[in-house]
Scaffold this motif. Structure first.
Motif, mmCIF file in Angstrom:
data_model
loop_
_atom_site.group_PDB
_atom_site.id
_atom_site.type_symbol
_atom_site.label_atom_id
_atom_site.label_comp_id
_atom_site.label_asym_id
_atom_site.label_seq_id
_atom_site.Cartn_x
_atom_site.Cartn_y
_atom_site.Cartn_z
ATOM 1 N N ASP A 7 23.472 6.540 -17.023
ATOM 2 C CA ASP A 7 22.824 7.761 -17.518
ATOM 3 C C ASP A 7 23.418 8.244 -18.838
ATOM 4 O OD1 ASP A 7 24.833 10.261 -16.611
ATOM 5 O OD2 ASP A 7 24.959 8.476 -15.367
ATOM 6 N N ASN A 8 24.605 7.782 -19.182
ATOM 7 C CA ASN A 8 25.284 8.211 -20.405
ATOM 8 C C ASN A 8 25.147 7.196 -21.545
ATOM 9 O OD1 ASN A 8 26.843 6.268 -19.155
ATOM 10 N ND2 ASN A 8 28.786 7.341 -19.406
ATOM 11 N N LEU A 9 24.283 6.215 -21.391
ATOM 12 C CA LEU A 9 24.105 5.176 -22.400
ATOM 13 C C LEU A 9 22.873 5.445 -23.263
ATOM 14 C CD1 LEU A 9 24.758 2.026 -20.172
ATOM 15 C CD2 LEU A 9 26.392 3.253 -21.628
ATOM 16 N N ALA A 13 17.123 5.553 -20.666
ATOM 17 C CA ALA A 13 15.732 5.723 -20.231
ATOM 18 C C ALA A 13 15.146 4.404 -19.732
ATOM 19 C CB ALA A 13 14.892 6.297 -21.365
ATOM 20 N N ASP A 14 15.386 3.311 -20.452
ATOM 21 C CA ASP A 14 14.861 2.009 -20.044
ATOM 22 C C ASP A 14 15.521 1.535 -18.751
ATOM 23 O OD1 ASP A 14 13.466 -0.608 -20.383
ATOM 24 O OD2 ASP A 14 15.529 -1.326 -20.655
ATOM 25 N N LEU A 15 16.842 1.650 -18.673
ATOM 26 C CA LEU A 15 17.561 1.197 -17.475
ATOM 27 C C LEU A 15 17.154 2.005 -16.252
ATOM 28 C CD1 LEU A 15 21.024 0.702 -19.165
ATOM 29 C CD2 LEU A 15 19.609 -1.115 -18.170
ATOM 30 N N ILE A 16 17.017 3.306 -16.398
ATOM 31 C CA ILE A 16 16.637 4.162 -15.273
ATOM 32 C C ILE A 16 15.196 3.897 -14.874
ATOM 33 C CG2 ILE A 16 16.271 6.565 -14.585
ATOM 34 C CD1 ILE A 16 18.896 7.171 -16.201
ATOM 35 N N SER A 32 9.832 9.227 -9.684
ATOM 36 C CA SER A 32 9.488 8.429 -10.859
ATOM 37 C C SER A 32 10.654 8.438 -11.838
ATOM 38 C CB SER A 32 8.245 9.014 -11.539
ATOM 39 O OG SER A 32 8.577 10.267 -12.132
ATOM 40 N N ALA A 33 10.577 7.562 -12.823
ATOM 41 C CA ALA A 33 11.606 7.528 -13.865
ATOM 42 C C ALA A 33 11.654 8.863 -14.598
ATOM 43 C CB ALA A 33 11.330 6.391 -14.840
ATOM 44 N N ALA A 38 14.546 13.738 -15.928
ATOM 45 C CA ALA A 38 14.560 15.200 -16.038
ATOM 46 C C ALA A 38 15.649 15.794 -15.148
ATOM 47 C CB ALA A 38 13.192 15.767 -15.661
ATOM 48 N N ARG A 39 15.795 15.255 -13.945
ATOM 49 C CA ARG A 39 16.840 15.734 -13.024
ATOM 50 C C ARG A 39 18.226 15.516 -13.620
ATOM 51 N NH1 ARG A 39 16.724 14.890 -6.935
ATOM 52 N NH2 ARG A 39 18.713 15.715 -6.314
#
Length: 139
Positions: A7-9, A13-16, A32-33, A38-39
């Motif tokens: 989440d810090n990279l 967005a792509d990985l998640i 969803s992603a 957003a969370r």
């Protein structure tokens, strides 16, 4: 196998997105992603997203929630793709999240886990203190 916080990279967005697609397949639904991103943004660092990858494929993922002003951290959303179960990957992801919790000063973990995850968490040292029964209430 590579286990890491994502989440810090820059490419979070792509990985998640890839990880949540795998989780949705495992759980037959779920967040969803966009909801997950957003969370994570709303959490302001108290929630982390972790993945386990094999040859660039995300095969396991889960979140770690660091409860502010408490000794507790939560393990959430842990899922392993069915093709990769039984290889110790979920256990490695759990150990990495537990290590991050310890590094953040947390002394206790909690998880509202599935019957599939429970034996793995128990072998890792967690023990059940209560059960929950999820439901959706309709008027």
């Amino acid at each position: 196998m590579n286990v890491r916080r994502v989440d810090n990279l820059a490419e979070a967005a792509d990985l998640i997105a890839r990880a949540t697609a795998m989780q949705r397949e495992v759980f037959n639904g779920g967040h969803s992603a966009e909801e997950t991103l957003a969370r994570l943004q709303r959490s302001k660092g108290t929630e982390q997203f972790w993945v386990a990858e094999v040859s660039g494929e995300i095969v396991c993922a889960g979140r770690l929630t660091l409860t502010p002003n408490a000794d507790f951290a939560g393990l959430w959303g842990g899922a392993t793709h069915s093709d990769w179960r039984g290889k110790g990957i979920y256990r490695a992801l759990t150990a990495a999240r537990a290590g991050a919790a310890l590094a953040a000063g947390k002394h206790y973990l909690h998880s509202d886990c599935s019957p599939m995850s429970r034996p793995i968490l128990e072998r890792s040292g967690l023990f059940p203190v209560a059960t929950t029964t999820p439901y959706i209430w309709h008027r």
